[in-house]
Motif scaffolding. Structure first.
Motif, PDB file in Angstrom:
ATOM      1  N   CYS A  56      37.852  -5.651  33.238  1.00 58.99           N
ATOM      2  CA  CYS A  56      36.539  -5.753  32.326  1.00 58.99           C
ATOM      3  C   CYS A  56      36.501  -6.941  31.772  1.00 58.99           C
ATOM      4  CB  CYS A  56      36.398  -4.818  32.314  1.00 58.99           C
ATOM      5  SG  CYS A  56      33.983  -4.999  31.290  1.00 58.99           S
ATOM      6  N   CYS A  59      30.585  -9.211  29.186  1.00 58.84           N
ATOM      7  CA  CYS A  59      29.798  -9.906  28.082  1.00 58.84           C
ATOM      8  C   CYS A  59      30.573  -9.364  26.797  1.00 58.84           C
ATOM      9  CB  CYS A  59      28.975  -8.921  28.020  1.00 58.84           C
ATOM     10  SG  CYS A  59      28.998  -7.248  27.665  1.00 58.84           S
ATOM     11  N   CYS A  60      31.730  -8.394  26.461  1.00 55.86           N
ATOM     12  CA  CYS A  60      32.340  -7.815  25.600  1.00 55.86           C
ATOM     13  C   CYS A  60      34.021  -7.861  25.773  1.00 55.86           C
ATOM     14  CB  CYS A  60      31.752  -6.517  25.569  1.00 55.86           C
ATOM     15  SG  CYS A  60      29.967  -6.182  24.554  1.00 55.86           S
ATOM     16  N   CYS A  61      34.355  -7.221  26.491  1.00 58.10           N
ATOM     17  CA  CYS A  61      35.925  -7.119  27.353  1.00 58.10           C
ATOM     18  C   CYS A  61      36.233  -8.750  28.004  1.00 58.10           C
ATOM     19  CB  CYS A  61      36.163  -6.501  28.389  1.00 58.10           C
ATOM     20  SG  CYS A  61      35.979  -4.794  28.141  1.00 58.10           S
ATOM     21  N   CYS A  89      31.010  -6.783  33.774  1.00 58.67           N
ATOM     22  CA  CYS A  89      30.475  -5.379  33.074  1.00 58.67           C
ATOM     23  C   CYS A  89      30.545  -4.474  33.423  1.00 58.67           C
ATOM     24  CB  CYS A  89      29.203  -6.088  32.177  1.00 58.67           C
ATOM     25  SG  CYS A  89      29.230  -4.618  31.101  1.00 58.67           S
ATOM     26  N   ASP A  91      30.069  -1.613  31.934  1.00 63.17           N
ATOM     27  CA  ASP A  91      29.095  -1.440  31.237  1.00 63.17           C
ATOM     28  C   ASP A  91      29.689   0.051  30.231  1.00 63.17           C
ATOM     29  OD1 ASP A  91      25.843  -1.177  30.874  1.00 63.17           O
ATOM     30  OD2 ASP A  91      25.293  -0.088  31.653  1.00 63.17           O
ATOM     31  N   CYS A  93      30.320  -1.373  26.943  1.00 57.53           N
ATOM     32  CA  CYS A  93      31.247  -2.653  25.843  1.00 57.53           C
ATOM     33  C   CYS A  93      31.917  -1.753  24.874  1.00 57.53           C
ATOM     34  CB  CYS A  93      29.449  -3.007  25.550  1.00 57.53           C
ATOM     35  SG  CYS A  93      29.100  -3.883  27.981  1.00 57.53           S
ATOM     36  N   ALA A  96      35.638  -1.690  24.570  1.00 59.43           N
ATOM     37  CA  ALA A  96      35.986  -3.117  25.262  1.00 59.43           C
ATOM     38  C   ALA A  96      37.845  -3.428  24.412  1.00 59.43           C
ATOM     39  CB  ALA A  96      34.759  -4.491  24.617  1.00 59.43           C
TER      40      ALA A  96
END
Length: 159
Positions: A56, A59-61, A89, A91, A93, A96
């Motif tokens: 991933c 958005c975060c990873c 993502c 989903d 998060c 992460a």
């Protein structure tokens, strides 16, 4: 629309009176041998899919939100040693950096399921994952005990 000649012609000659203009017949391709490279490609394509890793990165990873990790180096280390697919993502998060180890086609057919690993934020965990995947991954090689610390079950909607 393909037109057929009313009478045979030689190149450069004018059509006979009353004959419709003709098209040149399509050239029949000459048979050719398949190169060794193409045979290898076909052989590889015919082999069952190997165990692979989904990483991933959205958005975060793989972003500065997860501190203390060289995200590019982590992805490079994985890619150097095992088949990797980068995903948008997934989903999840809160876990992460997320890595999903997918079983080979043969292992999947035998009942193996993908293994979701979260909080993979250190080089040692990345090395453990690559070692496991190179050994065969889910359904082929036992998951190293240390990776049990990273395993989680994703919510049903992301499976």
């Amino acid at each position: 629309m393909l037109r057929t000649p009313a009478s045979p012609r030689t190149p450069g000659s004018a059509p006979t009176s009353g004959a419709a203009p003709t098209s040149v017949p399509a050239r029949t391709p000459e048979p050719h041998a398949v190169s060794d490279d193409r045979r290898d490609e076909k052989r590889v394509a015919a082999e069952p899919a190997p165990c692979r890793v989904v990483v991933c990165r959205d958005c975060c990873c793989g972003t500065p939100k997860v501190t203390g990790v060289d995200h590019e180096r982590q992805l490079a280390r994985l890619s150097e040693q095992v088949p990797v697919r980068v995903s948008a993502c997934l989903d999840v998060c809160e876990h992460a950096n997320v890595i999903v180890v997918q079983p080979s086609a043969a292992a999947r057919a035998a009942g193996a399921r993908p293994v979701w690993l979260g909080l993979v934020n250190d080089a040692e965990a990345t090395a453990d994952i690559t070692d496991w995947v190179r050994a065969g991954g889910p359904g082929v090689a036992p998951c190293p005990d240390i990776l049990d610390l990273y395993v989680f079950t994703p919510p049903r909607r992301t499976r």
